[in-house]
Design a protein around this motif. Sequence first.
Motif, PDB file in Angstrom:
ATOM      1  N   MET A  54      -3.019  11.875  10.211  1.00  0.00           N
ATOM      2  CA  MET A  54      -2.179  12.688   9.328  1.00  0.00           C
ATOM      3  C   MET A  54      -2.172  12.071   7.933  1.00  0.00           C
TER       4      MET A  54
ATOM      5  N   GLY B  25     -12.442   0.281   3.141  1.00  0.00           N
ATOM      6  CA  GLY B  25     -11.832   1.423   3.817  1.00  0.00           C
ATOM      7  C   GLY B  25     -12.811   2.076   4.793  1.00  0.00           C
ATOM      8  N   VAL B  26     -14.037   2.271   4.356  1.00  0.00           N
ATOM      9  CA  VAL B  26     -15.053   2.838   5.248  1.00  0.00           C
ATOM     10  C   VAL B  26     -15.251   1.931   6.456  1.00  0.00           C
TER      11      VAL B  26
ATOM     12  N   LEU C  13      -9.135  12.608  -0.132  1.00  0.00           N
ATOM     13  CA  LEU C  13     -10.511  12.546  -0.643  1.00  0.00           C
ATOM     14  C   LEU C  13     -11.307  11.465   0.083  1.00  0.00           C
ATOM     15  N   PHE C  14     -10.651  10.349   0.358  1.00  0.00           N
ATOM     16  CA  PHE C  14     -11.294   9.260   1.110  1.00  0.00           C
ATOM     17  C   PHE C  14     -11.741   9.758   2.481  1.00  0.00           C
TER      18      PHE C  14
ATOM     19  N   ASN D 200      -0.787  12.911  -0.933  1.00  0.00           N
ATOM     20  CA  ASN D 200      -1.688  11.752  -0.994  1.00  0.00           C
ATOM     21  C   ASN D 200      -3.140  12.225  -1.184  1.00  0.00           C
TER      22      ASN D 200
ATOM     23  N   VAL E 186      -3.540   3.076   7.812  1.00  0.00           N
ATOM     24  CA  VAL E 186      -4.797   2.694   7.147  1.00  0.00           C
ATOM     25  C   VAL E 186      -4.451   2.191   5.754  1.00  0.00           C
ATOM     26  N   ALA E 187      -4.773   0.955   5.495  1.00  0.00           N
ATOM     27  CA  ALA E 187      -4.438   0.359   4.187  1.00  0.00           C
ATOM     28  C   ALA E 187      -5.501  -0.651   3.794  1.00  0.00           C
ATOM     29  N   VAL E 188      -5.814  -0.654   2.513  1.00  0.00           N
ATOM     30  CA  VAL E 188      -6.663  -1.689   1.921  1.00  0.00           C
ATOM     31  C   VAL E 188      -5.870  -2.315   0.777  1.00  0.00           C
TER      32      VAL E 188
ATOM     33  N   ALA F 107      -5.562  10.920  -2.908  1.00  0.00           N
ATOM     34  CA  ALA F 107      -6.577   9.852  -2.838  1.00  0.00           C
ATOM     35  C   ALA F 107      -7.024   9.647  -1.396  1.00  0.00           C
TER      36      ALA F 107
ATOM     37  N   ARG G 212      -9.852  -2.510  -3.426  1.00  0.00           N
ATOM     38  CA  ARG G 212     -10.286  -1.127  -3.132  1.00  0.00           C
ATOM     39  C   ARG G 212     -11.606  -0.773  -3.801  1.00  0.00           C
ATOM     40  N   ARG G 213     -12.179   0.320  -3.337  1.00  0.00           N
ATOM     41  CA  ARG G 213     -13.454   0.873  -3.819  1.00  0.00           C
ATOM     42  C   ARG G 213     -14.592  -0.125  -3.648  1.00  0.00           C
ATOM     43  N   ASP G 214     -14.525  -0.864  -2.565  1.00  0.00           N
ATOM     44  CA  ASP G 214     -15.589  -1.815  -2.227  1.00  0.00           C
ATOM     45  C   ASP G 214     -16.087  -1.598  -0.806  1.00  0.00           C
ATOM     46  N   GLY G 215     -15.767  -0.447  -0.239  1.00  0.00           N
ATOM     47  CA  GLY G 215     -16.276  -0.125   1.085  1.00  0.00           C
ATOM     48  C   GLY G 215     -15.442  -0.651   2.249  1.00  0.00           C
TER      49      GLY G 215
ATOM     50  N   ALA H   5     -14.582  12.219   2.364  1.00  0.00           N
ATOM     51  CA  ALA H   5     -15.867  11.544   2.118  1.00  0.00           C
ATOM     52  C   ALA H   5     -16.449  10.988   3.414  1.00  0.00           C
TER      53      ALA H   5
ATOM     54  N   ALA I  69       0.813  -1.213   0.000  1.00  0.00           N
ATOM     55  CA  ALA I  69       0.000   0.000   0.000  1.00  0.00           C
ATOM     56  C   ALA I  69       0.849   1.267   0.000  1.00  0.00           C
TER      57      ALA I  69
END
Length: 148
Positions: free
Chosen positions: A113, A91-92, A123-124, A118, A79-81, A120, A86-89, A127, A28
Amino acid sequence: MTPTPDRHRITELDGGHRGAAVELWHRAGLTRRWNSPERDFDRAVAGASSAVLGVVDGDAVVATAMVGDDGHRGWIYYVAVDPDRRRDGIGVAIICAAEAWLSSRGVAKVELMVRTDNDAARLFYEALGYGRQDVVVLARWLDAPDES
Ligand SMILES: CC(C)(COP(=O)(O)OP(=O)(O)OC[C@H]1O[C@@H](n2cnc3c(N)ncnc32)[C@H](O)[C@@H]1OP(=O)(O)O)[C@@H](O)C(=O)NCCC(=O)NCCS
């Protein structure tokens, strides 16, 4: 945005997950030559007010968030996926779990931090409702890494 805790079951990682978690952090792009990710993992897992939360799939760790309560604020690191998931929720889901872990210990505010390049990640977090703070982060090494 709705977290998906059933599909992405989150647990507190232990020493047996260290290798897979560190592998994820390398993939990541979270590791830096001045930090030992193994040492960081061990300290967080051993600490009374810290943990590494993760989503485990077989032998793989597909997501992590390191959490720590410093006695005032709660902090989130690493924090890593998995890049393939990725983009499958996920991270949330891992941030929701990190917030719940900290909130259950009485933490009222979460801080983290993001490196200035970074976009991306920024923005994550935006959101998820995280906002830029009017502060400058200052730091000084107490045990400087060996740069040789
Ligand atoms: C940042 C990261 C954890 C996000 O994980 P993820 O599982 O892909 O995130 P989610 O699927 O839960 O995304 C939730 C929302 O965040 C936003 N988001 C996530 N990734 C984004 C990106 N690359 N660009 C813009 N917005 C993004 C979107 O609004 C997304 O919702 P959508 O997919 O419905 O549009 C992941 O990209 C990652 O591991 N990055 C590398 C490590 C890193 O930079 N960590 C942060 C260190 S501070």
